[in-house]
Design an enzyme around this catalytic site. Structure first.
Site, short mmCIF file in Angstrom:
data_model
loop_
_atom_site.label_atom_id
_atom_site.label_comp_id
_atom_site.label_asym_id
_atom_site.label_seq_id
_atom_site.Cartn_x
_atom_site.Cartn_y
_atom_site.Cartn_z
CG ASP A 30 -2.06 0.92 1.07
OD1 ASP A 30 -1.89 2.09 0.82
OD2 ASP A 30 -3.11 0.38 1.41
CB ILE A 31 0.74 4.11 -2.21
CG1 ILE A 31 1.94 5.11 -2.68
CG2 ILE A 31 -0.35 5.14 -2.03
CD1 ILE A 31 1.51 5.77 -4.09
CG ASN A 86 -13.12 -0.21 3.13
OD1 ASN A 86 -13.85 -0.53 4.20
ND2 ASN A 86 -11.89 0.17 3.15
CD GLN A 91 -14.75 -0.29 -3.40
OE1 GLN A 91 -15.68 -0.43 -3.30
NE2 GLN A 91 -14.01 -1.15 -4.37
CD GLU A 92 -7.92 6.19 -1.89
OE1 GLU A 92 -7.86 6.14 -0.48
OE2 GLU A 92 -7.02 6.52 -2.57
CG HIS A 97 -8.82 -2.65 -2.67
ND1 HIS A 97 -9.54 -1.89 -3.13
CD2 HIS A 97 -8.65 -2.03 -1.39
CE1 HIS A 97 -10.01 -0.73 -2.64
NE2 HIS A 97 -9.62 -0.89 -1.30
CG HIS A 99 -7.29 -2.56 3.14
ND1 HIS A 99 -6.37 -1.35 2.89
CD2 HIS A 99 -8.44 -2.29 2.57
CE1 HIS A 99 -7.11 -0.39 2.37
NE2 HIS A 99 -8.32 -1.07 2.14
P1 5GP Z 1 -9.94 1.63 0.34
O1 5GP Z 1 -9.96 2.92 1.05
O2 5GP Z 1 -10.48 1.69 -1.28
O3 5GP Z 1 -10.27 0.21 0.82
O4 5GP Z 1 -8.43 1.56 0.19
C1 5GP Z 1 -7.50 1.91 -0.96
C2 5GP Z 1 -6.05 1.79 -0.71
O5 5GP Z 1 -5.30 1.89 -1.71
C3 5GP Z 1 -5.72 2.75 0.31
O6 5GP Z 1 -5.11 2.34 1.36
C4 5GP Z 1 -4.53 3.64 -0.31
O7 5GP Z 1 -3.45 4.03 0.48
C5 5GP Z 1 -4.13 2.63 -1.60
N1 5GP Z 1 -3.63 3.40 -2.82
C6 5GP Z 1 -4.39 4.17 -3.40
N2 5GP Z 1 -3.59 4.67 -4.49
C7 5GP Z 1 -2.64 3.71 -4.51
C8 5GP Z 1 -1.58 3.53 -5.48
O8 5GP Z 1 -1.41 4.33 -6.43
N3 5GP Z 1 -0.65 2.49 -5.23
C9 5GP Z 1 -0.71 1.94 -4.37
N4 5GP Z 1 0.40 1.02 -4.06
N5 5GP Z 1 -1.67 2.04 -3.45
C10 5GP Z 1 -2.56 2.86 -3.30
#
Ligand code: 5GP
Ligand code: ZN
Length: 130
Positions: A30-31, A86, A91-92, A97, A99
């Site tokens: 994760d970034i 999420n 869900q961003e 995906h 975690h």
């Molecule tokens: P969500 O909130 O959708 O469950 O989690 C999305 C996750 O993706 C976040 O933890 C965020 O840090 C990670 N993320 C978003 N953009 C990127 C990216 O470009 N590269 C990587 N490695 N992780 C990302």
């Protein structure tokens, strides 16, 4: 999906620190990590939520999660593994995906769920079952 960052990562149009991949899934760091080794497992095909994951893919994902738990424990000496997924709200990234967050005794990671909701489980049970 043209604008999906995780599809771009899968197609190697965007860089990632991939730590595992096979024909169906990829695992990469994760970034914005919550802990040391915080990573994401994604399917190689673009799907959005858990509604779109068929049983075969879910089994593949589950097998890799179990493999990653052993691997992360071995490599990072973590004390546990927290698994979060999420859908829609919260869900961003709109590419399915999960975690995988290695846990350490003193990682200080707060539980992300608010445990202060004044909801009576009996009321919710009645709402769900009626
Ligand atoms: P969500 O909130 O959708 O469950 O989690 C999305 C996750 O993706 C976040 O933890 C965020 O840090 C990670 N993320 C978003 N953009 C990127 C990216 O470009 N590269 C990587 N490695 N992780 C990302
Ligand atoms: Zn995608």
């Amino acid at each position: 999906m043209q604008d999906c960052i995780f599809c771009k990562i899968n197609k190697k149009e965007m860089p990632s620190y991939t730590i595992y991949e096979d024909d169906f899934v990829r695992v990469f760091l994760d970034i914005h990590p919550s802990t040391n080794g915080d990573c994401l497992i994604i399917p190689k095909k673009h799907i959005v939520t858990i509604d779109d994951v068929d049983e075969e893919l879910m089994l593949d994902i589950l097998k890799v999660i179990k493999k990653m738990r052993t691997f992360l424990k071995e490599k990072l000496d973590c004390d546990g593994l927290t698994i979060v997924q999420n859908n829609d709200y919260g869900q961003e990234v709109k590419h399915f995906h999960i975690h995988l967050t290695p846990r350490y005794l003193k990682d200080g990671l707060q539980h992300t769920f608010n445990k202060d909701h004044l909801v009576n489980p009996e009321d919710v049970y009645n709402q769900i079952t009626n």
